[in-house]
Design a protein around this motif. Structure first.
Motif, PDB file in Angstrom:
ATOM      1  N   CYS A  66     -16.525  39.185   1.912  1.00  0.00           N
ATOM      2  CA  CYS A  66     -15.493  39.253   0.874  1.00  0.00           C
ATOM      3  C   CYS A  66     -14.566  40.454   1.024  1.00  0.00           C
ATOM      4  O   CYS A  66     -13.926  40.880   0.072  1.00  0.00           O
ATOM      5  CB  CYS A  66     -16.151  39.288  -0.509  1.00  0.00           C
ATOM      6  SG  CYS A  66     -17.396  40.584  -0.720  1.00  0.00           S
ATOM      7  N   GLY A  67     -14.462  40.983   2.233  1.00  0.00           N
ATOM      8  CA  GLY A  67     -13.570  42.115   2.473  1.00  0.00           C
ATOM      9  C   GLY A  67     -12.201  41.675   2.950  1.00  0.00           C
ATOM     10  O   GLY A  67     -11.821  40.503   2.861  1.00  0.00           O
ATOM     11  N   GLY A  68     -11.449  42.625   3.494  1.00  0.00           N
ATOM     12  CA  GLY A  68     -10.097  42.337   3.959  1.00  0.00           C
ATOM     13  C   GLY A  68     -10.058  41.328   5.089  1.00  0.00           C
ATOM     14  O   GLY A  68      -9.160  40.483   5.161  1.00  0.00           O
ATOM     15  N   ASN A  84     -10.596  37.996   3.656  1.00  0.00           N
ATOM     16  CA  ASN A  84      -9.458  37.670   2.795  1.00  0.00           C
ATOM     17  C   ASN A  84      -8.355  36.986   3.603  1.00  0.00           C
ATOM     18  O   ASN A  84      -7.837  35.928   3.223  1.00  0.00           O
ATOM     19  CB  ASN A  84      -8.926  38.944   2.133  1.00  0.00           C
ATOM     20  CG  ASN A  84      -8.129  38.687   0.868  1.00  0.00           C
ATOM     21  OD1 ASN A  84      -8.145  39.487  -0.060  1.00  0.00           O
ATOM     22  ND2 ASN A  84      -7.432  37.575   0.808  1.00  0.00           N
ATOM     23  N   TRP A 112     -19.685  40.837  -3.868  1.00  0.00           N
ATOM     24  CA  TRP A 112     -18.866  41.187  -5.019  1.00  0.00           C
ATOM     25  C   TRP A 112     -17.671  40.236  -5.045  1.00  0.00           C
ATOM     26  O   TRP A 112     -17.433  39.499  -4.091  1.00  0.00           O
ATOM     27  CB  TRP A 112     -18.412  42.647  -4.974  1.00  0.00           C
ATOM     28  CG  TRP A 112     -17.873  43.098  -3.655  1.00  0.00           C
ATOM     29  CD1 TRP A 112     -18.582  43.579  -2.595  1.00  0.00           C
ATOM     30  CD2 TRP A 112     -16.502  43.106  -3.234  1.00  0.00           C
ATOM     31  NE1 TRP A 112     -17.757  43.881  -1.545  1.00  0.00           N
ATOM     32  CE2 TRP A 112     -16.466  43.603  -1.905  1.00  0.00           C
ATOM     33  CE3 TRP A 112     -15.299  42.748  -3.848  1.00  0.00           C
ATOM     34  CZ2 TRP A 112     -15.283  43.748  -1.180  1.00  0.00           C
ATOM     35  CZ3 TRP A 112     -14.111  42.889  -3.127  1.00  0.00           C
ATOM     36  CH2 TRP A 112     -14.113  43.391  -1.817  1.00  0.00           C
ATOM     37  N   ASN A 131     -13.985  39.254  -4.757  1.00  0.00           N
ATOM     38  CA  ASN A 131     -12.642  39.563  -4.285  1.00  0.00           C
ATOM     39  C   ASN A 131     -11.702  38.599  -5.015  1.00  0.00           C
ATOM     40  O   ASN A 131     -11.746  37.393  -4.772  1.00  0.00           O
ATOM     41  CB  ASN A 131     -12.559  39.351  -2.763  1.00  0.00           C
ATOM     42  CG  ASN A 131     -11.182  39.640  -2.197  1.00  0.00           C
ATOM     43  OD1 ASN A 131     -10.167  39.247  -2.767  1.00  0.00           O
ATOM     44  ND2 ASN A 131     -11.147  40.296  -1.043  1.00  0.00           N
ATOM     45  N   ASP A 138      -8.603  37.773  -4.861  1.00  0.00           N
ATOM     46  CA  ASP A 138      -7.684  36.946  -4.085  1.00  0.00           C
ATOM     47  C   ASP A 138      -8.424  35.790  -3.414  1.00  0.00           C
ATOM     48  O   ASP A 138      -7.968  34.643  -3.445  1.00  0.00           O
ATOM     49  CB  ASP A 138      -6.957  37.794  -3.044  1.00  0.00           C
ATOM     50  CG  ASP A 138      -5.751  37.071  -2.462  1.00  0.00           C
ATOM     51  OD1 ASP A 138      -5.022  36.416  -3.236  1.00  0.00           O
ATOM     52  OD2 ASP A 138      -5.540  37.148  -1.245  1.00  0.00           O
ATOM     53  N   CYS A 183     -11.180  34.598  -4.444  1.00  0.00           N
ATOM     54  CA  CYS A 183     -11.649  33.775  -5.558  1.00  0.00           C
ATOM     55  C   CYS A 183     -10.573  32.765  -5.979  1.00  0.00           C
ATOM     56  O   CYS A 183     -10.879  31.605  -6.288  1.00  0.00           O
ATOM     57  CB  CYS A 183     -12.027  34.671  -6.734  1.00  0.00           C
ATOM     58  SG  CYS A 183     -13.099  33.881  -7.939  1.00  0.00           S
TER      59      CYS A 183
END
Length: 281
Positions: free
Chosen positions: A8-10, A13, A31, A33, A35, A37
């Motif tokens: 769920c990081g950059g 993304n 966690w 994110n 965007d 989501c």
């Protein structure tokens, strides 16, 4: 297609953003994110370990699983997914050692006729005469074997000044992991990524990370905080061809060694030294 993006990081993304056209995006991360989501049809939240991700994978039954998190490459997740009919864009654990183990990567280059891309290095596995080892280098770098989120490298004159300070870092970390001592290379770092389907390689243009924390690059190295891609003055077309060939040769050689195709991205990390050499860092 139904695509599961793991992480769920950059990195995850932008993968989700690019793949959402004509596909259903699912994601699992530790966690939320927002965007990702907004892009995803479903978003699972769980501790990012092999069992949790595989359980989620079984619940949605994706066509393709894309693993962004390098920590999960150091598990049997890809093997389990493949064995249950889920195709993965990620290498199996054996092959992923090129990324997950600095010692494996160095020794692989050395033992397969790629040693000219290695700096001088020495592996420390237990209590030994550290001083006699490190004094063989004019300046040296300490690398912790395994994944450390971009925080497992200590460079002389940056993170420590004297041999004694370096030895203190070695002793502090040796109880938890093997330690590599390498000659300090000076030059321009860059990355060249190669996507492989097991047989064919596609190379991306070279990029440079924003590595340093704080204004004016005055802080320590990080795991990367974005990147730039442009025509780099220090690289020639031939330099790029050499790096592309090395990535391809390494991927084909490790496939031959383990009789398993490398499927996914090889993150080639290089330095063009000020003396003109190309080295894998």
């Amino acid at each position: 297609m139904k695509i599961l993006v793991v992480g769920c990081g950059g990195r995850e993304n932008i993968l989700s953003e690019k793949l959402k056209k004509n596909n259903e995006i699912y994601c699992i991360g530790s966690w939320v994110n927002p965007d990702i989501c907004s892009i995803s049809k479903d978003y699972g939240i769980a501790e990012m370990n092999e069992d949790n991700v595989f359980t989620y994978c079984n619940s949605i039954k994706p066509n393709i699983v894309i693993i962004g998190s390098e920590t999960l490459l150091d598990s049997n997740l890809v093997y389990r997914c493949n064995s249950n009919g889920y195709k993965c864009i990620a290498p199996r654990r054996e092959l992923a050692q090129l990324e997950t183990s600095k010692v494996f990567a160095r020794d692989f280059l050395k033992n397969n006729n790629f040693d000219n891309f290695n700096p001088k290095y020495h592996l420390i596995q237990s209590n030994t005469q550290y001083y006699n080892i490190v004094k063989k280098f004019n300046s040296f770098v300490i690398k912790l074997d395994g994944l450390a989120g971009g925080k497992g490298v200590f460079v002389q004159d940056d993170h420590f000044k004297t041999i004694e300070e370096g030895i203190s870092i070695i002793e502090k970390n040796l109880k938890n992991t093997n330690v590599l001592i390498e000659e300090k290379l000076v030059g321009d770092e860059f990355s060249l990524f190669t996507l492989c389907d097991g047989t064919t390689c596609m190379h991306f243009p070279p990029v440079q990370d924003y590595k340093r924390a704080f204004e004016n690059d005055e802080g320590p190295n990080t795991g990367g905080m974005g990147s730039i891609m442009d025509d780099f003055d220090f690289l020639s077309k031939n330099d790029i061809l050499i790096c592309e060939k090395l990535n391809t040769d390494v991927l084909m050689k490790i496939k031959e060694k383990y009789d398993i195709p490398y499927i996914g991205v090889l993150y080639g990390s290089f330095m063009k030294t000020y003396s003109g050499e190309l080295k894998v860092i």
